[in-house]
Each structure stands twice: as structure tokens, then as C-alpha cells.
Design an enzyme around this catalytic site. Structure first.
Site, short mmCIF file in Angstrom:
data_model
loop_
_atom_site.label_atom_id
_atom_site.label_comp_id
_atom_site.label_asym_id
_atom_site.label_seq_id
_atom_site.Cartn_x
_atom_site.Cartn_y
_atom_site.Cartn_z
CE LYS A 160 95.00 45.74 46.76
NZ LYS A 160 95.11 45.42 45.33
CD GLU A 234 80.53 37.89 45.24
OE1 GLU A 234 81.07 36.82 44.90
OE2 GLU A 234 80.45 38.89 44.53
CB CYS A 268 81.43 35.25 41.61
SG CYS A 268 83.10 35.83 41.95
CD GLU A 367 84.73 31.10 40.61
OE1 GLU A 367 83.79 31.88 40.35
OE2 GLU A 367 85.58 31.33 41.50
#
Length: 463
Positions: A160, A234, A268, A367
Site C-alpha cells: 500500500k 519506522e 526522516c 519534525e
């Protein structure tokens, strides 16, 4: 969110795709389940031959798939080519090492006897169909680093992908088909996020892996937990980049630019918080800011472009909100802080350095998914460690020092899944990758990654 290819350099919708209906999803689930029954018994030699063929085809397709990725999510085409090459390398690495990594483990004879056995070993078996929920920022690499070990272990894969990279998602299914994988071993599911829960709850799906946002991770983890299914997550990162007095400050500043703006800053594991000892702060800040300001922002198809557009208008606007809130709170803009001039179309943002960050600012904890760096001054090593750990995330970290005692302290005390000394964080198939705290759990890559979706089966035999 519609399933569509929208060029972030122009904002133009190039193609839309229909989501799978319930019948289409059922056909793919049934195919994955049926394929697993046979594929799990294939030899490592056969699996390796298939994966090497996929690597060869990807190498041949490098230019085309690079341009597809750039068109869908905006990374410079030079970076897209490098991403494709990295995937080829990982495929070949797993093809050559999976059998060794999953070889039976034999406890020492005295421990076997103590367990009352004549023979004992640990045997690794695949789990079954694995659902992979993947993000748009590295649309090829994120999938391959799951698929290569999972398929070599004997699992089947259901992808997906993010809704804004459907062409890349369909390419991946076609790649494995052309390589000769049996029908159902690897399939792309063109679905919205609302269909994930039903698939994950289906008893034919054995496990799930997700790379993405913290909210998406919470959702998948809670559903899988309710179904008692294995997951690997993650999630986000706000990685510290620490520079100490003994460091090569010029090199640290130069590498810092790449570490922050790789993939247009949408990574990330990109360094985001730059924590610099006061003795070298001014020298680092001057060189780092100059390097950020000198970057070329523009058309990602242009070979000279350093930073392309962000992947979405929403992402660009959210980044601007974080910067504006920090500035209102007293942050100093050393460069950038706005949309670049002359780029009226597309979702561009200027490379930015902010100093004088305080804990009350959202940007201190959230972030920054774009080319925005925050700069901190640390009085000593203890403060550097405290600042580095002052985040909900714990994906990776970067430390610049020539002092062995500094290294020992950072390796012992930094709350992160990796500590990179005198270099920037990067993933490699031979090294485990993953985080702690809200950056997720489990590991990808290396022997740790391939064993995540295996059943470690104890085999005990009497005389």
C-alpha cells in the site's frame, strides 16, 4: 486523498487512478495467500535468481524510474538516479547474503545437553503475506528495503504505497512480475488509507511494516496489536547533529548542508537540529549558513538543481507555519525563512537556518520535513547530550569530534537507533536501521531486518 500523480514542480495533476474495490482487494489477498503456500518452499538459490533478475531490470530502467519519481514527488533527478542505484545494490546484497543470514543456529553442545536434547537448533521460517504501508519520500528505496529481505525469506508482499506516487507503486509490481516472480508474490494495492484496517485484520495477512508519520504508525500498531500481528514501524525523526570543539569544523559544516537538505529536506534521517559547542559555534554557523544560502533551488529535472519542491502544498504550508511561529517567538532567521523568489509555480521553499530556538517553540519538538535547520549553542558535552535527547524522536544521530571520550559518552547516552561519528546518517543493507521512542520499533536491513518477518522455530530432538 485522491490517488493521483501531481507534479510538485508545477502543481499540475497529470493522472488519476481508481482505487481498488472490495472485489479487487479480495482477489489480491487470495493471490498473496495462495502464492505463499508454494513460494515459501522455494530454495534460496531460486529466490536469489529472481531478485538478481529484478535488480538487473531496475538497473536498465534507472533513468525512466528516476524521472517518474521526480515527477511524482519532486526530488532532484540526480538524487532519484542515486536512489534507484541504491535499490539495485540492496537487492544484490540480499540475494547474496540471505541464505547465510537465515542459516540454522546451533546452540553449544553443553547447552543442548542441558536442555535434555540430543540435537537442537533454531530454524527460520517465513510468516506469510506481509502488508507494507510505505511513504512517498523515498518511493523506491523504502519499498525495496522491505521487499528484498521479505521475499528472500520466503514471504509474499502486499504494497500500500502513498497515494501521490501511484506510478512508482505500479512500476514496482511490474518490475517483480517481469523478473519472473510467481503471480501473487508481490502486488501493489491502489487503495486509500481507509482500506488498510480491513486488510490488516484479514487473517490471511500475517504481519505489517510501516514507514511514515507518527499518527499512521499509531493506527497500524493499534490495529495489528488488536489482531496480535507482528509490526515493524519506522516513523519520524528529529535527528541531532552535534559538533564538538575537536571536530573538523569546516568539514562538519559542509557535510551538514547535505545532511539537512538531502531529498529536499524530506527525510526522516536527515539531520535537523544542529547542536554546536560554544567554542566553535560562530565558525560553524557562518560556514553552514553560507552553504545553505548558496544552494540552487529550482526545477528538479535540471541537473544543476540542489533542492527541488516539497512534495505537497500542504507540506510546504505546514513548514512555513512552523518557521513563522518560531520567528514570532524570537528565533533569528540566518537565511531563508520564506518561499524563494521567481518560483511562483510549484511548492518550493528556500533553505533556511534558524537560531535562538527555545523549548516553547513547536519547531523545537516537531519534525521539520523540509530544508529548515535549527541551530543550538551548547556550553559543554553534558548540555549537548541533553539537547540532543530533548525530543520525542530517536531515529539516528550525528556526532563530530576527534575526542575518544566524547565518542564514548555519545554512544552510551544518545537516545537513538544509530550514532554516526564524523559523518552523516545513511542506510546500508548490511547495517540495521530503525529507531527508539516515537521513531518506532523493530529494525530494517541487515540480518536483523530479514529476521523481523520470520518465525524463529526451536527444533528439539531426543536421542
Amino acid at each position: 486523498m485522491p490517488i493521483a500523480t501531481v507534479n510538485p514542480a508545477t502543481g499540475e495533476t497529470l493522472q488519476t487512478f481508481d482505487a481498488l474495490d472490495a472485489a479487487g482487494i479480495e482477489r489480491r489477498l487470495a493471490a498473496a495467500h495462495a502464492a505463499f503456500r508454494d513460494y515459501r518452499t522455494t530454495s534460496f538459490d531460486r529466490r536469489a535468481a529472481l531478485l538478481r533478475r529484478a535488480a538487473d531490470l531496475l538497473e536498465e530502467d534507472q533513468e525512466d524510474i528516476a524521472r517518474t519519481m521526480t515527477t511524482e514527488m519532486g526530488k532532484p533527478v540526480t538524487a532519484a538516479r542515486a536512489e534507484a542505484a541504491k535499490c539495485v545494490k540492496a537487492m544484490r546484497w540480499y540475494a547474496g547474503n540471505a541464505e547465510r543470514l537465515l542459516a540454522d543456529e546451533h546452540p553449544p553442545e553443553d547447552q543442548v545437553r542441558d536442555a535434555g536434547a540430543a540435537h537442537a537448533r533454531v530454524h527460520y521460517r517465513p510468516l506469510g503475506p506481509v502488508l507494507a504501508v510505505m511513504p512517498w519520500n523515498f518511493p523506491l528505496w523504502q519499498v525495496v528495503r522491505f521487499a528484498a529481505p521479505a521475499l528472500m525469506a520466503g514471504n509474499t508482499g502486499l504494497l500500500k504505497h502513498a497515494s501521490n506516487v501511484p506510478r512508482t507503486a505500479l512500476y514496482l509490481e511490474d518490475l517483480f512480475r517481469r523478473a519472473g516472480y510467481p503471480e501473487g508474490v508481490f502486488q501493489t494495492l491502489l487503495i486509500g488509507s481507509g482500506a488498510v484496517e480491513g486488510i490488516l485484520r484479514d487473517p490471511r495477512v500475517a504481519a505489517a511494516t510501516l514507514t511514515g508519520s507518527e499518527p499512521a504508525g499509531r493506527s497500524v500498531a493499534s490495529i495489528a496489536g488488536d489482531e496480535i500481528k507482528k509490526t515493524v514501524l519506522e516513523l519520524g525523526g528529529s535527528d541531532p547533529y552535534v559538533v564538538m570543539p575537536s571536530a573538523d569544523v569546516d568539514k562538519a559544516a559542509d557535510v551538514a548542508v547535505t545532511a539537512r537538505v538531502q531529498n529536499n529536506g524530506q527525510s526522516c534521517i536527515a539531520a535537523k537540529r544542529f547542536i554546536v559547542h560554544t567554542d566553535v559555534y560562530d565558525a560553524f554557523a557562518e560556514r553552514f549558513t553560507a552553504g545553505m544560502a548558496a544552494l540552487t533551488v529550482g526545477d528538479p529535472m535540471d541537473e544543476s538543481t540542489d533542492v527541488g519542491p516539497l512534495a505537497s502544498e500542504q507540506g510546504r504550508d505546514g513548514l512555513q507555519e512552523l518557521v513563522d511561529e518560531a520567528v514570532r517567538g524570537g528565533a533569528d532567521v540566518l537565511c531563508g525563512g520564506r518561499r524563494p523568489e521567481g518560483l511562483d509555480r510549484g511548492w518550493y521553499y528556500a533553505p533556511t537556518v534558524l537560531a535562538d530556538i527555545t523549548p516553547g517553540m513547536r519547531i523545537h519538538q516537531e519534525e521539520t520535513f523540509g530544508p529548515v535547520a535549527t541551530l543550538y549553542r551548547a556550553a559543554d558535552l553534558d548540555e549537548a547530550v541533553r539537547l540532543a535527547n530533548d525530543t520525542y524522536f530517536g531515529l539516528s544521530s550525528n556526532v563530530w569530534t576527534r575526542d575518544d571520550e566524547d565518542v564514548r559518552r555519545f554512544v552510551r547516552d544518545l537516545e537513538a537507533g544509530g550514532v554516526y561519528v564524523n559523518g552523516m546518517t545513511a542506510s546500508h543493507p548490511a547495517l540495521p536501521f530503525g529507531g527508539v521512542k516515537r521513531s518506532g520499533y523493530g529494525r530494517e536491513l541487515s540480518g536483523h531486518g530479514i529476521k523481523e518477518f520470520c518465525n524463529a522455530t526451536t527444533v528439539w530432538q531426543a536421542a
